[in-house]
Design a protein around this motif. Structure first.
Motif, mmCIF file in Angstrom:
data_model
loop_
_atom_site.group_PDB
_atom_site.id
_atom_site.type_symbol
_atom_site.label_atom_id
_atom_site.label_comp_id
_atom_site.label_asym_id
_atom_site.label_seq_id
_atom_site.Cartn_x
_atom_site.Cartn_y
_atom_site.Cartn_z
ATOM 1 N N GLY A 44 0.835 -1.194 0.000
ATOM 2 C CA GLY A 44 0.000 0.000 0.000
ATOM 3 C C GLY A 44 0.872 1.248 0.000
ATOM 4 N N SER A 45 0.315 2.347 0.481
ATOM 5 C CA SER A 45 1.015 3.638 0.403
ATOM 6 C C SER A 45 1.626 4.084 1.735
ATOM 7 N N THR A 46 1.006 3.710 2.837
ATOM 8 C CA THR A 46 1.473 4.239 4.134
ATOM 9 C C THR A 46 2.941 3.955 4.418
ATOM 10 N N LYS A 48 5.519 3.597 2.571
ATOM 11 C CA LYS A 48 6.573 4.018 1.630
ATOM 12 C C LYS A 48 7.569 4.966 2.295
ATOM 13 N N ARG A 49 7.078 5.893 3.095
ATOM 14 C CA ARG A 49 7.970 6.845 3.754
ATOM 15 C C ARG A 49 8.930 6.137 4.712
ATOM 16 N N ASN A 86 3.477 -3.888 -5.174
ATOM 17 C CA ASN A 86 4.205 -3.525 -3.950
ATOM 18 C C ASN A 86 5.703 -3.649 -4.147
ATOM 19 N N MET A 89 6.706 -0.356 -5.512
ATOM 20 C CA MET A 89 6.691 0.666 -4.451
ATOM 21 C C MET A 89 7.919 0.533 -3.570
#
Ligand code: 6PG
Length: 243
Positions: A44-46, A48-49, A86, A89
């Motif tokens: 997902g996106s959360t 990545k940071r 993923n 990502m």
């Protein structure tokens, strides 16, 4: 503020949750005794940071990259260069390994379809673990990172989907995703995701208030079914907590 799960640390924003997760990984590494340290990454996106941070100057020199083995809790059954993947990502976040000394990524194979990929990945995990059954006294992962879907899913285990009854396999195909992107998935199951020395849910953004509230109200959601042989913690930012 909404009711929050036990073992929650409330952070001001997404950046702070990412840094707290990175610091937790450092503590896991410091207490690891085995030659290999297994980390299960969420998609997902959360996160990545968090992955960008681990490859940044602030953390890259503090991690034993040659001992770290990076696995995936799930992936979408798309080519690895697909924007939905993923793998893509993670590769982008880690900077395609350019600045990293050594990386041991164990990507979920997606080119043969969900069934073939799930069987292959289960073999990868069992070979790494050195057994075909999970020993409650010997966790598969040192750390499992988890995300919370807006519908309460985690990995690719969606509410109301038959795969939830699968309690013996470590990895399963998920022909129909319960949320976008609606592509077939491959997911670790609850026994595999719960075979950890430590686990962290990384949650940020107002969109997570609903699943957090449903979990607090005792609803049986997939994200509430993951446990750990050690400590399972929630890193939640103020936007998600409505603080
Ligand atoms: C995936 C993830 C999934 C994710 C949640 C939250 O492949 O989609 O593994 O379980 O963690 O859907 O996603 P966001 O972080 O993008 O909100």
């Amino acid at each position: 503020m909404i009711a929050l799960p036990p073992n929650t640390t409330l952070l001001p924003d997404a950046e702070a949750t990412a840094r707290a997760a990175a610091d937790h990984l450092l503590s896991i590494v410091d207490t690891a005794t085995a030659d290999r340290i297994a980390v299960c990454l969420s998609g997902g996106s959360t996160p990545k940071r968090l992955y960008e941070l681990l490859a940044s100057g602030a953390y890259v020199g503090r991690l034993p990259w040659s001992r770290l083995h990076w696995f995936f809790g799930d992936d979408r059954v798309v080519p690895w260069d697909d924007p939905l993947s993923n793998v893509r990502m993670v590769r982008e976040a880690f900077g395609h390994g350019a600045a990293l000394p050594t990386t041991h990524f164990h990507f979920i194979p997606s080119d043969g379809g969900a069934e073939v990929g799930a069987r292959a990945y289960q073999r990868t995990l069992q070979d790494f673990y050195g057994a075909d059954t999970l020993d409650p006294a010997r966790p598969l992962f040192d750390l499992v990172l988890l995300g919370l879907g807006n519908d309460g899913h985690t990995a690719s285990l969606f509410p109301g989907k038959p795969v939830l009854e699968e309690e013996t396999a470590w990895v399963v195909p998920v022909p129909e995703a319960g949320m976008e992107p609606f592509v077939p998935r491959i997911s670790l199951t609850f026994p595999a995701l719960s075979s950890s020395r430590s686990a962290i849910f990384l949650v940020s953004g107002a969109g997570k208030r609903d699943p957090l509230s449903r979990l607090a109200a005792g609803e049986d959601l997939p994200s509430g079914r993951v446990s750990s042989l050690g400590r399972l913690e929630w890193l939640i930012d103020e936007a998600a907590a409505d603080a």
